[in-house]
Design a protein around this motif. Sequence first.
Motif, mmCIF file in Angstrom:
data_model
loop_
_atom_site.group_PDB
_atom_site.id
_atom_site.type_symbol
_atom_site.label_atom_id
_atom_site.label_comp_id
_atom_site.label_asym_id
_atom_site.label_seq_id
_atom_site.Cartn_x
_atom_site.Cartn_y
_atom_site.Cartn_z
ATOM 1 N N ASN A 101 90.645 31.023 54.720
ATOM 2 C CA ASN A 101 91.511 31.984 55.407
ATOM 3 C C ASN A 101 92.575 32.489 54.427
ATOM 4 O O ASN A 101 93.293 31.683 53.831
ATOM 5 N N GLN B 54 99.540 30.282 56.971
ATOM 6 C CA GLN B 54 100.723 30.226 57.808
ATOM 7 C C GLN B 54 100.483 29.266 58.972
ATOM 8 O O GLN B 54 99.335 28.976 59.328
ATOM 9 N N THR C 162 98.438 31.014 61.809
ATOM 10 C CA THR C 162 97.009 31.193 61.549
ATOM 11 C C THR C 162 96.282 29.854 61.574
ATOM 12 O O THR C 162 95.126 29.777 62.003
ATOM 13 N N GLY D 216 95.721 29.158 65.149
ATOM 14 C CA GLY D 216 94.644 30.005 65.648
ATOM 15 C C GLY D 216 93.275 29.468 65.270
ATOM 16 O O GLY D 216 92.359 29.395 66.107
ATOM 17 N N GLN D 217 93.132 29.062 64.016
ATOM 18 C CA GLN D 217 91.867 28.497 63.568
ATOM 19 C C GLN D 217 91.568 27.184 64.278
ATOM 20 O O GLN D 217 90.416 26.893 64.622
#
Length: 299
Positions: A274, A278, A281, A284-285
């Motif tokens: 990715n 951050q 993120t 999110g993953q």
Amino acid sequence: MKYDLIIIGAGPAGLTAALYAARYKVKTLVIGMLHGGTVTEAHRVCNFPSYENIGGVELMLKMIKQVKNLKVKIKQEEVININKKNLFKIVTNKGEYSSKKIIIATGSKRMKIGVKREDELTGKGINYCATCDAAFYKAKTVGVLGGGNAALTSALLLAKIAKKVYIIYRRDKFFRAEPMWVDDVKKEKKIVPVFNSEVLKLIGKNKLEEVEIEKDGKKEKIKLDGLFVEIGGISNIKLAKLLGIKIERNYIKVGKEQKTNVEGVFAAGDVTNNPLKQIVTACGQGAVAGFSVYKDLMK
């Protein structure tokens, strides 16, 4: 003990994956040496939705509490080996566990300068965590090596405690950091940027006393009581290599469902390819990985 899912890594990605997996009633275990991950070293987090300003430790404690409230165990152990037969067998420094699926969320480790005496002077002036060690430098002169967000936020924290803060950076300006952090650094009178510079030598008898740098092709020395190294991280892909997972530019290669090339293995967070490293993120993953595991188990 057998689990549906074992998550290796207890940072934002691993904890979010655990949160989603637990809500889907997937029997889950989280294993990680540093609960909360390296986010716990962040002085301030200002770009995580719902919090204008929150400490890294506080944010991760909230995540940990939420996961534990869903009856997910988080074990502080080091994974030393993984292999697969019918199930994945995870061997730690304290025991063995088996699982149908695994998520690798091992994040990254701090990069070092790579100069002589660095290891010798670690803890004696050389530091890698401003949040952890800033208090030791009250009214002293310190340096921060690096020019990204981590370096600038560390410098801003140190400016509240130290007498003077140098930011030693190899570029001619801050271009990786968020503009808001750059603006804050410019406003802080205690902070002195030293551009086009690299650390060549660490000097001091029993502790760091000064550093020799090369600035614009010329050598010079700066007297320092401490130097904080904030030059980025290296992804922790050692365990991924044990399983034959495909690596791309030192990161685990994943698809949109966070799957790796090895059946049953998912990955999330800073250890993956990715491009934006951050907290948001990583979370999110982690959410996608947790959901993907659930879908696979239901097939």
